[in-house]
Design a protein around this motif. Structure first.
Motif, PDB file in Angstrom:
ATOM      1  N   VAL A 145      79.510   5.262  22.276  1.00  0.00           N
ATOM      2  CA  VAL A 145      80.155   5.706  21.198  1.00  0.00           C
ATOM      3  C   VAL A 145      80.373   7.269  21.135  1.00  0.00           C
ATOM      4  O   VAL A 145      79.156   7.826  21.551  1.00  0.00           O
ATOM      5  CB  VAL A 145      79.602   5.357  19.769  1.00  0.00           C
ATOM      6  N   GLY A 146      81.208   7.933  21.049  1.00  0.00           N
ATOM      7  CA  GLY A 146      81.587   9.182  21.114  1.00  0.00           C
ATOM      8  C   GLY A 146      80.660  10.242  20.396  1.00  0.00           C
ATOM      9  O   GLY A 146      79.803   9.853  19.438  1.00  0.00           O
ATOM     10  N   PRO A 147      80.450  11.555  20.719  1.00  0.00           N
ATOM     11  CA  PRO A 147      79.498  12.429  20.066  1.00  0.00           C
ATOM     12  C   PRO A 147      79.797  12.723  18.663  1.00  0.00           C
ATOM     13  O   PRO A 147      78.980  12.523  17.809  1.00  0.00           O
ATOM     14  CB  PRO A 147      79.389  13.629  20.858  1.00  0.00           C
ATOM     15  N   VAL A 148      81.105  12.834  18.359  1.00  0.00           N
ATOM     16  CA  VAL A 148      81.466  13.120  16.951  1.00  0.00           C
ATOM     17  C   VAL A 148      81.362  11.776  16.234  1.00  0.00           C
ATOM     18  O   VAL A 148      80.751  11.924  14.823  1.00  0.00           O
ATOM     19  CB  VAL A 148      82.879  13.478  16.990  1.00  0.00           C
ATOM     20  N   THR A 149      81.583  10.703  16.659  1.00  0.00           N
ATOM     21  CA  THR A 149      81.392   9.639  15.831  1.00  0.00           C
ATOM     22  C   THR A 149      79.929   9.284  15.572  1.00  0.00           C
ATOM     23  O   THR A 149      79.590   8.737  14.735  1.00  0.00           O
ATOM     24  CB  THR A 149      82.002   8.263  16.529  1.00  0.00           C
ATOM     25  N   SER A 150      79.176   9.566  16.603  1.00  0.00           N
ATOM     26  CA  SER A 150      77.617   9.352  16.588  1.00  0.00           C
ATOM     27  C   SER A 150      77.190  10.129  15.425  1.00  0.00           C
ATOM     28  O   SER A 150      76.108   9.680  14.538  1.00  0.00           O
ATOM     29  CB  SER A 150      76.942   9.892  17.963  1.00  0.00           C
ATOM     30  N   ARG A 151      77.492  11.568  15.259  1.00  0.00           N
ATOM     31  CA  ARG A 151      77.002  12.355  14.131  1.00  0.00           C
ATOM     32  C   ARG A 151      77.682  11.867  12.843  1.00  0.00           C
ATOM     33  O   ARG A 151      76.950  11.874  11.914  1.00  0.00           O
ATOM     34  CB  ARG A 151      77.917  13.565  14.258  1.00  0.00           C
ATOM     35  N   LEU A 152      78.857  11.234  12.772  1.00  0.00           N
ATOM     36  CA  LEU A 152      79.414  10.524  11.539  1.00  0.00           C
ATOM     37  C   LEU A 152      78.315   9.409  11.050  1.00  0.00           C
ATOM     38  O   LEU A 152      78.296   9.172   9.984  1.00  0.00           O
ATOM     39  CB  LEU A 152      80.581  10.140  11.580  1.00  0.00           C
ATOM     40  N   VAL A 153      78.076   8.570  12.117  1.00  0.00           N
ATOM     41  CA  VAL A 153      77.003   7.370  11.890  1.00  0.00           C
ATOM     42  C   VAL A 153      75.964   7.831  11.232  1.00  0.00           C
ATOM     43  O   VAL A 153      75.239   7.343  10.326  1.00  0.00           O
ATOM     44  CB  VAL A 153      76.974   6.511  13.293  1.00  0.00           C
ATOM     45  N   GLU A 154      75.194   9.018  12.016  1.00  0.00           N
ATOM     46  CA  GLU A 154      74.169   9.472  11.286  1.00  0.00           C
ATOM     47  C   GLU A 154      74.401  10.068   9.695  1.00  0.00           C
ATOM     48  O   GLU A 154      73.594   9.809   8.900  1.00  0.00           O
ATOM     49  CB  GLU A 154      73.474  10.736  12.032  1.00  0.00           C
ATOM     50  N   VAL A 155      75.454  10.642   9.542  1.00  0.00           N
ATOM     51  CA  VAL A 155      75.827  11.048   8.018  1.00  0.00           C
ATOM     52  C   VAL A 155      75.786   9.692   7.080  1.00  0.00           C
ATOM     53  O   VAL A 155      75.391   9.642   6.072  1.00  0.00           O
ATOM     54  CB  VAL A 155      77.136  11.729   8.078  1.00  0.00           C
TER      55      VAL A 155
END
Length: 515
Positions: free
Chosen positions: A14-24
């Motif tokens: 999963v891409g880096p921006v999507t990964s950050r969104l998953v963390e959020v």
């Protein structure tokens, strides 16, 4: 409509921006107390974790959506014709097993076999209560689905009869291919309805591609492509605020060219037609009725009917032209059909714009879903968690990968007259908002080298900074986004950290009067 989550295998991280969104999402989920809100966030986390981007195919009734889906799949899996299944949203997902999951509106599920070579249509007789079915999921080992998940939607006839299941599926997609057999006002209305359902600017020029389907019906000429290209170019200009482009495609020809159905027997039938009196053949190919009723044809009625089913009159004419060029074998004919169908451009756009941009498109879709989470939660703890979520989302929007999606809104504002730009600035804005890679975002050819890309980015930065000084707040906001995207391209490239900052315009030039 709840999104089906089928068995999927990883094709990449999963891409880096999507990964950050998953963390959020994960942090927010832990803070929420209301079970309904927690379930919604759980569903979104699962959706963001899917390894394949969702590409939906939409359009009004009889636009040729299922035909295009079959062409993309290289297999006749989507139901075509007037069957019950053409009125059901159908998801096509990669799996090691071939089967159909029937998802009923009452929450129950039924699994049916996927007949070899028959696709969804062959199982239509088992769907005795289509009204009670929410959607179908076709699981198949089809290799084309290792790159993306496809969604086939029923037709939307008019604003008064928009199908909510189709709208929900299109709104839940990461990207949309919108088909238009004969573009008109109803298509504009339907596109606006889809975008409104999806949350406004989330769907637009960054992730919507228009396809002018059934090009052979646009004119009575033997070669419909000149007319098709003119129509496609005209509508690409008129709909530039919401569609990245409009591509003409001969859908039936594409379906046959990429599918398994055209055989050596069909090639022999074409060769028999080519060997007959060409003037007589051309007259019979004027209408379907003449071709079917041809009493002294060199091929029998069954073969003629099969050629019509596989190719249509236009495709038969194309086949005769290919034979005249010396392409006599079945593989050579299929290759020629594919080239003449226009499908290659659609495949290239899906791969470069949609699959290549999966991280930003999926993250954009996820942010839009979170913004509809329920900000008026009665629980005080939930309200504080949602307030913190909004702050996290505002920070996430600063990610350069999301800037291009944000610029789709600039095209809408430009088209609506809420801001004004000179012609060269319009071209630069459109390239930034719709380009498939950094080179094309900056108006360069796809193969441009990193130094050329860096130079183009550096040259644009002062231009956008100049526009940020204009009085219009709408223009200031979009110009700032464009500048930040160019700066990201400049400094994210090779040796970006060693490059000097982009030049600053003199004060007198930065304060030039607005248009």
């Amino acid at each position: 409509m709840s999104s089906p989550v089928g068995p999927v295998g990883p094709v990449g991280p999963v891409g880096p921006v999507t990964s950050r969104l998953v963390e959020v999402c994960t942090r927010t989920r832990e803070r929420l107390r209301t079970p309904v809100l927690r379930d919604r966030v759980d569903g979104l986390i699962t959706r963001l974790g899917e390894p394949r981007i969702r590409v939906a195919v939409g359009g009004r009734m009889n636009a040729g959506k299922s035909t295009l889906v079959n062409a993309l799949l290289q297999e006749r899996l989507a139901a075509t014709g007037a069957t019950e299944t053409t009125r059901l949203v159908t998801w096509f997902r990669h799996s090691h097993q071939a089967r159909i999951r029937v998802h009923r509106r009452d929450g129950t599920e039924r699994v049916l076999p996927l007949p070899a070579g028959g696709g969804v249509g062959a199982s239509a007789g088992s769907l005795e209560d289509a009204a009670g079915i929410g959607h179908l999921t076709v699981e198949t080992p089809n290799d084309t689905l290792t790159r993306h998940t496809l969604v086939d939607t029923p037709g939307m006839d008019s604003l008064s009869r928009l199908d909510p299941d189709s709208l929900a599926a299109l709104g839940d997609a990461d990207a949309v291919v919108y088909l238009m057999p004969h573009p008109g006002e109803r298509d504009v209305e339907a596109i606006d309805a889809v975008r409104g359902w999806a949350g406004g600017l989330r769907l637009g020029a960054a992730n919507m591609l228009g396809v002018l389907s059934r090009v052979d019906t646009l004119s009575g000429e033997d070669d419909p492509w000149p007319t098709a290209r003119r129509v496609a170019d005209r509508y690409a200009g008129e709909l530039r605020a919401v569609l990245s482009d409009v591509v003409p495609v001969a859908g039936l020809l594409a379906e046959t060219a990429r599918g398994p159905d055209f055989t050596e027997a069909d090639a022999r039938a074409l060769r028999a037609l080519a060997a007959a009196d060409r003037g007589g053949v051309a007259r019979k190919l004027r209408t379907v009725q003449r071709f079917r009723g041809w009493a002294e044809a060199p091929v029998d009625a069954g073969d003629r009917e099969r050629l019509l089913e596989l190719l249509g009159l236009h495709g038969i004419r194309v086949g005769l032209e290919l034979l005249d060029e010396g392409r006599r074998s079945t593989p050579a004919l299929l290759e020629g059909f594919a080239q003449r169908s226009g499908i290659a451009t659609v495949l290239e756009r899906i791969e470069t714009v949609f699959v290549g941009g999966a991280d930003r498109l999926r993250a954009s879709a996820g942010i839009a879903a979170l913004e509809h989470l329920g900000w008026d939660a009665p629980d005080e703890v939930d309200r504080r968690a949602l307030l913190a979520l909004q702050s996290d989302l505002d920070r996430l929007r600063l990610e350069p990968a999301l800037r291009q999606v944000e610029l789709a809104g600039a095209l809408v504002d430009l088209e609506a007259g809420r801001m004004r730009l000179a012609g060269e600035d319009v071209v630069r804005l459109r390239d930034l908002a719709t380009g498939a890679d950094d080179a094309r975002r900056l108006g360069l050819d796809a193969g441009a080298g990193p130094e050329a890309v860096a130079a183009a980015a550096a040259a644009q930065i002062p231009q956008w900074r100049r526009l940020e000084a204009r009085p219009s707040r709408v223009l200031q906001r979009h110009a700032r986004t464009a500048r930040e995207l160019c700066e990201h391209i400049l400094f994210a490239g090779p040796d970006g950290a060693d490059r000097p900052a982009a030049p600053t315009l003199p004060t007198w030039q930065a304060r030039s009067p607005s248009r």
